[in-house]
Scaffold this motif. Sequence first.
Motif, PDB file in Angstrom:
ATOM      1  N   ASP A   1       0.866  -1.179   0.000  1.00  0.00           N
ATOM      2  CA  ASP A   1       0.000   0.000   0.000  1.00  0.00           C
ATOM      3  C   ASP A   1       0.904   1.231   0.000  1.00  0.00           C
ATOM      4  O   ASP A   1       1.403   1.666   1.054  1.00  0.00           O
TER       5      ASP A   1
ATOM      6  N   LYS B   1       0.473   4.446  -0.612  1.00  0.00           N
ATOM      7  CA  LYS B   1       0.021   5.672   0.072  1.00  0.00           C
ATOM      8  C   LYS B   1       0.194   5.557   1.588  1.00  0.00           C
ATOM      9  O   LYS B   1       0.647   6.503   2.253  1.00  0.00           O
ATOM     10  N   LYS B   2      -0.152   4.404   2.140  1.00  0.00           N
ATOM     11  CA  LYS B   2       0.028   4.195   3.578  1.00  0.00           C
ATOM     12  C   LYS B   2       1.501   4.228   3.952  1.00  0.00           C
ATOM     13  O   LYS B   2       1.895   4.798   4.986  1.00  0.00           O
TER      14      LYS B   2
ATOM     15  N   GLN C   1       3.190   3.133  -9.144  1.00  0.00           N
ATOM     16  CA  GLN C   1       3.396   3.358  -7.708  1.00  0.00           C
ATOM     17  C   GLN C   1       4.756   3.989  -7.429  1.00  0.00           C
ATOM     18  O   GLN C   1       4.872   4.894  -6.586  1.00  0.00           O
TER      19      GLN C   1
END
Length: 294
Positions: free
Chosen positions: A124, A126-127, A270
């Motif tokens: 993840d 963004k996390k 990403q």
Amino acid sequence: MKNIKTYICAVSLLVALSCSDAFAQQKGGEDAPVKVEAKADTAISTVADSVKGEVIDDALLGDAEESVLDSALVADANAGTYTQLKKKFIEGGAGFMSLVALALVLGLAICIERIIYLSMSEIDAKKFMAELEKKLKDEGVEAAKSLCRDTRGPVASICYQGLLRIRETKAAIERSVESYAQVQIGNMEKGCSWITLLIAMAPSLGFLGTVIGMVMAFDRIQMAGDIRPDVVASGMKVALITTIFGIITALILQLFYNYVLSKIDHLTAQMEESAITLMDILTSLDEEKSKVNE
């Protein structure tokens, strides 16, 4: 059903005999009714014997039908997809069919290895970037580096490379991150060239097997000295099986290859987004430091 048919035949026979009896009586013959009655008795006894035989035959037929049905079910269970594929594989010839099967096995092995590698590399993003920003602001650069080392995947790797050069200029950090991102993309695409090669080779091997099979079929026609449909059809069928398996192999590998490419594109996006976020975080930290110094 056979009993019903037998009774219908018996009734029809009796009706026919009755009609013939009436016709004989109409002609006025005295001996005719006697002969007709004798024929009727004979026919009735024959029908009765046949009915008895049908009852016995029906009992035997029921057992036979059950055994045949059980045999058919067993045959259907055994004649599955694997059996049919094995039969066609043998019909196509072990030489080129083995090469096509080898291309399929190698291609699937590489695809599965790439899928596992890319799936384990996904996080993840963004996390992770939010945690990285918090570590930088609260605990410092070393804590952020430790977070990057403990996190798998290319996103954490490029962030770690950027943090290693945090004291350098922004241009130097960007070049370092971009260079290491290219290295990560190369690692993700490792083995994809072999997949494309196998996708191209599978139909080519099938076509080559078809051409050789056609040549062998024409040789058999020449040896037979006659163009019979059975000789021509059997030879062409066996020759075309290699092409069918080659095309199926290419289609299967193409599906897996496209899935691998989709994962690589997702990870590349990403990394690009995370690199931009990292530069924004470092810029905001520098601005805060400059304000504090002022």
